[in-house]
Scaffold this motif. Structure first.
Motif, PDB file in Angstrom:
ATOM      1  N   LEU A  17       0.827  -1.215   0.000  1.00  0.00           N
ATOM      2  CA  LEU A  17       0.000   0.000   0.000  1.00  0.00           C
ATOM      3  C   LEU A  17       0.861   1.265   0.000  1.00  0.00           C
ATOM      4  O   LEU A  17       0.539   2.236  -0.699  1.00  0.00           O
ATOM      5  CB  LEU A  17      -0.930  -0.002   1.212  1.00  0.00           C
ATOM      6  N   ILE A  18       1.949   1.265   0.767  1.00  0.00           N
ATOM      7  CA  ILE A  18       2.856   2.414   0.766  1.00  0.00           C
ATOM      8  C   ILE A  18       3.452   2.602  -0.632  1.00  0.00           C
ATOM      9  O   ILE A  18       3.555   3.722  -1.126  1.00  0.00           O
ATOM     10  CB  ILE A  18       3.979   2.234   1.817  1.00  0.00           C
ATOM     11  N   PHE A  19       3.844   1.503  -1.252  1.00  0.00           N
ATOM     12  CA  PHE A  19       4.421   1.575  -2.594  1.00  0.00           C
ATOM     13  C   PHE A  19       3.434   2.160  -3.603  1.00  0.00           C
ATOM     14  O   PHE A  19       3.775   3.063  -4.371  1.00  0.00           O
ATOM     15  CB  PHE A  19       4.880   0.184  -3.032  1.00  0.00           C
ATOM     16  N   ILE A  20       2.210   1.670  -3.593  1.00  0.00           N
ATOM     17  CA  ILE A  20       1.206   2.139  -4.551  1.00  0.00           C
ATOM     18  C   ILE A  20       0.877   3.613  -4.318  1.00  0.00           C
ATOM     19  O   ILE A  20       0.800   4.398  -5.269  1.00  0.00           O
ATOM     20  CB  ILE A  20      -0.064   1.256  -4.472  1.00  0.00           C
ATOM     21  N   ALA A  21       0.714   4.004  -3.047  1.00  0.00           N
ATOM     22  CA  ALA A  21       0.390   5.400  -2.751  1.00  0.00           C
ATOM     23  C   ALA A  21       1.539   6.327  -3.146  1.00  0.00           C
ATOM     24  O   ALA A  21       1.312   7.435  -3.653  1.00  0.00           O
ATOM     25  CB  ALA A  21       0.083   5.554  -1.264  1.00  0.00           C
ATOM     26  N   SER A  22       2.756   5.903  -2.935  1.00  0.00           N
ATOM     27  CA  SER A  22       3.909   6.732  -3.294  1.00  0.00           C
ATOM     28  C   SER A  22       4.064   6.854  -4.803  1.00  0.00           C
ATOM     29  O   SER A  22       4.469   7.909  -5.300  1.00  0.00           O
ATOM     30  CB  SER A  22       5.182   6.144  -2.697  1.00  0.00           C
ATOM     31  N   MET A  23       3.761   5.799  -5.523  1.00  0.00           N
ATOM     32  CA  MET A  23       3.901   5.847  -6.977  1.00  0.00           C
ATOM     33  C   MET A  23       2.853   6.765  -7.618  1.00  0.00           C
ATOM     34  O   MET A  23       3.091   7.329  -8.685  1.00  0.00           O
ATOM     35  CB  MET A  23       3.792   4.440  -7.574  1.00  0.00           C
ATOM     36  N   MET A  24       1.704   6.936  -6.955  1.00  0.00           N
ATOM     37  CA  MET A  24       0.689   7.839  -7.487  1.00  0.00           C
ATOM     38  C   MET A  24       1.170   9.294  -7.464  1.00  0.00           C
ATOM     39  O   MET A  24       0.843  10.061  -8.363  1.00  0.00           O
ATOM     40  CB  MET A  24      -0.593   7.715  -6.668  1.00  0.00           C
ATOM     41  N   PHE A  25       1.910   9.665  -6.444  1.00  0.00           N
ATOM     42  CA  PHE A  25       2.366  11.041  -6.291  1.00  0.00           C
ATOM     43  C   PHE A  25       3.784  11.259  -6.794  1.00  0.00           C
ATOM     44  O   PHE A  25       4.343  12.332  -6.610  1.00  0.00           O
ATOM     45  CB  PHE A  25       2.281  11.453  -4.818  1.00  0.00           C
ATOM     46  N   LEU A  26       4.375  10.280  -7.435  1.00  0.00           N
ATOM     47  CA  LEU A  26       5.765  10.379  -7.863  1.00  0.00           C
ATOM     48  C   LEU A  26       5.973  11.428  -8.942  1.00  0.00           C
ATOM     49  O   LEU A  26       6.998  12.123  -8.942  1.00  0.00           O
ATOM     50  CB  LEU A  26       6.255   9.013  -8.354  1.00  0.00           C
ATOM     51  N   LYS A  28       4.395  14.254  -9.303  1.00  0.00           N
ATOM     52  CA  LYS A  28       4.317  15.599  -8.729  1.00  0.00           C
ATOM     53  C   LYS A  28       5.565  15.929  -7.902  1.00  0.00           C
ATOM     54  O   LYS A  28       6.008  17.066  -7.886  1.00  0.00           O
ATOM     55  CB  LYS A  28       3.078  15.718  -7.844  1.00  0.00           C
ATOM     56  N   MET A  29       6.091  14.932  -7.206  1.00  0.00           N
ATOM     57  CA  MET A  29       7.240  15.172  -6.344  1.00  0.00           C
ATOM     58  C   MET A  29       8.140  13.935  -6.353  1.00  0.00           C
ATOM     59  O   MET A  29       7.766  12.885  -5.812  1.00  0.00           O
ATOM     60  CB  MET A  29       6.778  15.486  -4.928  1.00  0.00           C
ATOM     61  N   LEU A  34      11.467   7.628  -2.201  1.00  0.00           N
ATOM     62  CA  LEU A  34      12.007   7.067  -0.956  1.00  0.00           C
ATOM     63  C   LEU A  34      10.989   6.209  -0.200  1.00  0.00           C
ATOM     64  O   LEU A  34      11.295   5.069   0.159  1.00  0.00           O
ATOM     65  CB  LEU A  34      12.549   8.189  -0.067  1.00  0.00           C
ATOM     66  N   PRO A  35       9.769   6.712   0.071  1.00  0.00           N
ATOM     67  CA  PRO A  35       8.808   5.822   0.735  1.00  0.00           C
ATOM     68  C   PRO A  35       8.391   4.639  -0.137  1.00  0.00           C
ATOM     69  O   PRO A  35       8.048   3.574   0.385  1.00  0.00           O
ATOM     70  CB  PRO A  35       7.615   6.717   1.059  1.00  0.00           C
ATOM     71  N   ALA A  36       8.449   4.813  -1.456  1.00  0.00           N
ATOM     72  CA  ALA A  36       8.112   3.688  -2.340  1.00  0.00           C
ATOM     73  C   ALA A  36       9.131   2.567  -2.173  1.00  0.00           C
ATOM     74  O   ALA A  36       8.759   1.390  -2.067  1.00  0.00           O
ATOM     75  CB  ALA A  36       8.063   4.159  -3.784  1.00  0.00           C
ATOM     76  N   MET A  37      10.405   2.929  -2.115  1.00  0.00           N
ATOM     77  CA  MET A  37      11.443   1.912  -1.933  1.00  0.00           C
ATOM     78  C   MET A  37      11.379   1.296  -0.522  1.00  0.00           C
ATOM     79  O   MET A  37      11.653   0.120  -0.337  1.00  0.00           O
ATOM     80  CB  MET A  37      12.827   2.502  -2.176  1.00  0.00           C
ATOM     81  N   PHE A  38      10.999   2.100   0.456  1.00  0.00           N
ATOM     82  CA  PHE A  38      10.807   1.566   1.812  1.00  0.00           C
ATOM     83  C   PHE A  38       9.690   0.532   1.827  1.00  0.00           C
ATOM     84  O   PHE A  38       9.814  -0.527   2.447  1.00  0.00           O
ATOM     85  CB  PHE A  38      10.491   2.708   2.784  1.00  0.00           C
TER      86      PHE A  38
END
Length: 79
Positions: A17-26, A28-29, A34-38
């Motif tokens: 879930l962290i990966f998917i949420a981070s990839m959505m905002f990648l 824009k920023m 970093l959180p995606a890789m975490f």
């Protein structure tokens, strides 16, 4: 054993879930990489624990003092 299996499974899903949420905002920023890789790291570690059936590390209990008196400082001052 079943409790640790469920816990690792939950961590794996949380990492995805962290990966998917981070990839959505990648787009824009780029810092969201970093959180995606975490999230990917947490997922792989938890899946490895499930696959190898690893159990958590249990710390050994510390031994009690072997001194005759528990109030050792007081005895040294009186001498």
């Amino acid at each position: 054993m079943e409790r640790w299996y469920k816990l690792n499974l939950g961590f794996g899903l949380f990492g995805i879930l962290i990966f998917i949420a981070s990839m959505m905002f990648l787009k824009k920023m780029p810092l969201f990489l970093l959180p995606a890789m975490f999230g990917i790291g947490v997922t792989f570690k938890s899946l490895k624990n499930i696959y190898k059936k690893e159990q958590p590390i249990v710390n050994k209990k510390s031994k009690k003092f072997e001194y005759g008196s528990t109030n050792r400082k007081k005895n040294n001052k009186n001498k």
